[in-house]
Design a protein around this motif. Structure first.
Motif, PDB file in Angstrom:
ATOM      1  N   LEU A   4       0.826  -1.206   0.000  1.00 21.12           N
ATOM      2  CA  LEU A   4       0.000   0.000   0.000  1.00 21.12           C
ATOM      3  C   LEU A   4       0.864   1.260   0.000  1.00 21.12           C
ATOM      4  O   LEU A   4       0.556   2.229  -0.705  1.00 21.12           O
ATOM      5  CB  LEU A   4      -0.944   0.009   1.204  1.00 21.12           C
ATOM      6  N   VAL A   5       1.940   1.230   0.756  1.00 20.70           N
ATOM      7  CA  VAL A   5       2.849   2.380   0.789  1.00 20.70           C
ATOM      8  C   VAL A   5       3.471   2.582  -0.594  1.00 20.70           C
ATOM      9  O   VAL A   5       3.567   3.707  -1.092  1.00 20.70           O
ATOM     10  CB  VAL A   5       3.931   2.206   1.871  1.00 20.70           C
ATOM     11  N   ALA A   6       3.868   1.494  -1.236  1.00 23.98           N
ATOM     12  CA  ALA A   6       4.458   1.586  -2.576  1.00 23.98           C
ATOM     13  C   ALA A   6       3.432   2.143  -3.564  1.00 23.98           C
ATOM     14  O   ALA A   6       3.759   3.000  -4.398  1.00 23.98           O
ATOM     15  CB  ALA A   6       4.959   0.221  -3.034  1.00 23.98           C
ATOM     16  N   LYS A   7       2.195   1.667  -3.457  1.00 25.06           N
ATOM     17  CA  LYS A   7       1.147   2.175  -4.343  1.00 25.06           C
ATOM     18  C   LYS A   7       0.882   3.652  -4.077  1.00 25.06           C
ATOM     19  O   LYS A   7       0.679   4.434  -5.017  1.00 25.06           O
ATOM     20  CB  LYS A   7      -0.137   1.374  -4.170  1.00 25.06           C
ATOM     21  N   LEU A   8       0.887   4.038  -2.815  1.00 27.74           N
ATOM     22  CA  LEU A   8       0.689   5.442  -2.452  1.00 27.74           C
ATOM     23  C   LEU A   8       1.815   6.299  -3.018  1.00 27.74           C
ATOM     24  O   LEU A   8       1.563   7.373  -3.573  1.00 27.74           O
ATOM     25  CB  LEU A   8       0.621   5.595  -0.936  1.00 27.74           C
ATOM     26  N   GLU A   9       3.033   5.840  -2.920  1.00 22.64           N
ATOM     27  CA  GLU A   9       4.162   6.602  -3.466  1.00 22.64           C
ATOM     28  C   GLU A   9       4.060   6.715  -4.985  1.00 22.64           C
ATOM     29  O   GLU A   9       4.353   7.761  -5.548  1.00 22.64           O
ATOM     30  CB  GLU A   9       5.493   5.954  -3.059  1.00 22.64           C
ATOM     31  N   LYS A  10       3.639   5.632  -5.644  1.00 24.45           N
ATOM     32  CA  LYS A  10       3.462   5.693  -7.093  1.00 24.45           C
ATOM     33  C   LYS A  10       2.360   6.682  -7.445  1.00 24.45           C
ATOM     34  O   LYS A  10       2.511   7.477  -8.370  1.00 24.45           O
ATOM     35  CB  LYS A  10       3.130   4.320  -7.668  1.00 24.45           C
ATOM     36  N   ALA A  53      -6.511  15.480  -7.310  1.00 26.64           N
ATOM     37  CA  ALA A  53      -5.373  14.576  -7.169  1.00 26.64           C
ATOM     38  C   ALA A  53      -4.888  14.557  -5.735  1.00 26.64           C
ATOM     39  O   ALA A  53      -4.602  13.487  -5.169  1.00 26.64           O
ATOM     40  CB  ALA A  53      -4.242  14.986  -8.118  1.00 26.64           C
ATOM     41  N   LEU A  54      -4.795  15.707  -5.117  1.00 26.98           N
ATOM     42  CA  LEU A  54      -4.349  15.771  -3.722  1.00 26.98           C
ATOM     43  C   LEU A  54      -5.366  15.114  -2.797  1.00 26.98           C
ATOM     44  O   LEU A  54      -4.987  14.432  -1.838  1.00 26.98           O
ATOM     45  CB  LEU A  54      -4.090  17.219  -3.318  1.00 26.98           C
ATOM     46  N   ASP A  55      -6.651  15.289  -3.083  1.00 29.90           N
ATOM     47  CA  ASP A  55      -7.690  14.619  -2.301  1.00 29.90           C
ATOM     48  C   ASP A  55      -7.553  13.102  -2.428  1.00 29.90           C
ATOM     49  O   ASP A  55      -7.712  12.371  -1.443  1.00 29.90           O
ATOM     50  CB  ASP A  55      -9.084  15.048  -2.759  1.00 29.90           C
ATOM     51  N   ALA A  56      -7.267  12.626  -3.634  1.00 28.09           N
ATOM     52  CA  ALA A  56      -7.105  11.183  -3.863  1.00 28.09           C
ATOM     53  C   ALA A  56      -5.915  10.655  -3.080  1.00 28.09           C
ATOM     54  O   ALA A  56      -5.978   9.569  -2.494  1.00 28.09           O
ATOM     55  CB  ALA A  56      -6.930  10.898  -5.358  1.00 28.09           C
ATOM     56  N   VAL A  57      -4.836  11.410  -3.043  1.00 27.11           N
ATOM     57  CA  VAL A  57      -3.658  10.987  -2.273  1.00 27.11           C
ATOM     58  C   VAL A  57      -4.012  10.928  -0.794  1.00 27.11           C
ATOM     59  O   VAL A  57      -3.669   9.975  -0.090  1.00 27.11           O
ATOM     60  CB  VAL A  57      -2.471  11.951  -2.524  1.00 27.11           C
ATOM     61  N   ASP A  64       2.851   9.878  -9.673  1.00 25.15           N
ATOM     62  CA  ASP A  64       2.001  10.103 -10.855  1.00 25.15           C
ATOM     63  C   ASP A  64       1.251  11.427 -10.743  1.00 25.15           C
ATOM     64  O   ASP A  64       1.115  12.162 -11.723  1.00 25.15           O
ATOM     65  CB  ASP A  64       0.998   8.954 -11.025  1.00 25.15           C
ATOM     66  N   THR A  65       0.773  11.718  -9.534  1.00 24.76           N
ATOM     67  CA  THR A  65       0.063  12.978  -9.306  1.00 24.76           C
ATOM     68  C   THR A  65       0.987  14.156  -9.539  1.00 24.76           C
ATOM     69  O   THR A  65       0.622  15.130 -10.208  1.00 24.76           O
ATOM     70  CB  THR A  65      -0.506  13.018  -7.870  1.00 24.76           C
ATOM     71  N   ASP A  66       2.190  14.081  -8.989  1.00 23.52           N
ATOM     72  CA  ASP A  66       3.165  15.166  -9.187  1.00 23.52           C
ATOM     73  C   ASP A  66       3.484  15.351 -10.665  1.00 23.52           C
ATOM     74  O   ASP A  66       3.562  16.479 -11.153  1.00 23.52           O
ATOM     75  CB  ASP A  66       4.459  14.885  -8.413  1.00 23.52           C
ATOM     76  N   GLU A  67       3.665  14.251 -11.384  1.00 26.43           N
ATOM     77  CA  GLU A  67       3.956  14.341 -12.812  1.00 26.43           C
ATOM     78  C   GLU A  67       2.780  14.953 -13.574  1.00 26.43           C
ATOM     79  O   GLU A  67       2.971  15.780 -14.467  1.00 26.43           O
ATOM     80  CB  GLU A  67       4.293  12.953 -13.373  1.00 26.43           C
ATOM     81  N   THR A  68       1.565  14.553 -13.195  1.00 28.28           N
ATOM     82  CA  THR A  68       0.370  15.105 -13.838  1.00 28.28           C
ATOM     83  C   THR A  68       0.265  16.597 -13.567  1.00 28.28           C
ATOM     84  O   THR A  68      -0.020  17.384 -14.474  1.00 28.28           O
ATOM     85  CB  THR A  68      -0.901  14.386 -13.331  1.00 28.28           C
ATOM     86  N   ILE A  69       0.500  16.983 -12.323  1.00 25.09           N
ATOM     87  CA  ILE A  69       0.441  18.407 -11.968  1.00 25.09           C
ATOM     88  C   ILE A  69       1.498  19.178 -12.761  1.00 25.09           C
ATOM     89  O   ILE A  69       1.208  20.237 -13.326  1.00 25.09           O
ATOM     90  CB  ILE A  69       0.622  18.605 -10.448  1.00 25.09           C
TER      91      ILE A  69
END
Length: 112
Positions: free
Chosen positions: A9-15, A102-106, A19-24
Motif C-alpha cells: 500500500l505504501v508503494a502504491k501510495l508513493e506511485k 489529485a491531492l484529495d485522492a492521495v 504520478d500525481t506530481d507528474e500530472t500536476i
C-alpha cells in the motif's frame, strides 16, 4: 502478511503521489504554454487592431459603409480576443480543480 500488505500500500501510495506530481507538472506546463500562446495571440490581435485603426485614420475618404464594416471587424476581433482570454482562464480553473482532486485522492489513499 500484514506487513507485506502495508508495504504494498505504501508503494502504491508513493506511485500515486509520483504520478500525481507528474500530472500536476504536465498540467502546469500546458497551462504555461497556453497562457504564453494566449498572450501572443492577444498581442498579435492588438497589433492588428492598432494597424487597422491607424490605416482607417489615415484614409479619411472611407465611405460610411466601409467605416461600418471596419468597426464590425474590430468588434469581431475583440470578441475573439476575449474568448481566447476566457479559454486560458478556464484552463487555469481546470488545472486547479485537477490538482485538488489529485491531492484529495492521495489523502484518501493515505487514510484508507
Amino acid at each position: 502478511e500484514a506487513h507485506a500488505r502495508e508495504q504494498d500500500l505504501v508503494a502504491k501510495l508513493e506511485k500515486l503521489r509520483k504520478d500525481t506530481d507528474e500530472t500536476i507538472k504536465r498540467l502546469e506546463s500546458e497551462l504555461g504554454e497556453s497562457k504564453a500562446e494566449t498572450q501572443r495571440a492577444h498581442d498579435n490581435m492588438e497589433q492588428k487592431l492598432l494597424e487597422q485603426q491607424e490605416a482607417a485614420s489615415r484614409d479619411l475618404e472611407l465611405s460610411q459603409e466601409q467605416v461600418a464594416e471596419l468597426t464590425d471587424r474590430v468588434a469581431h476581433l475583440t470578441s475573439k480576443l476575449e474568448a481566447t482570454r476566457g479559454a486560458g482562464e478556464d484552463l487555469a480553473r481546470t488545472l486547479d480543480q485537477s490538482r485538488k482532486e489529485a491531492l484529495d485522492a492521495v489523502e484518501r489513499a493515505r487514510e484508507g
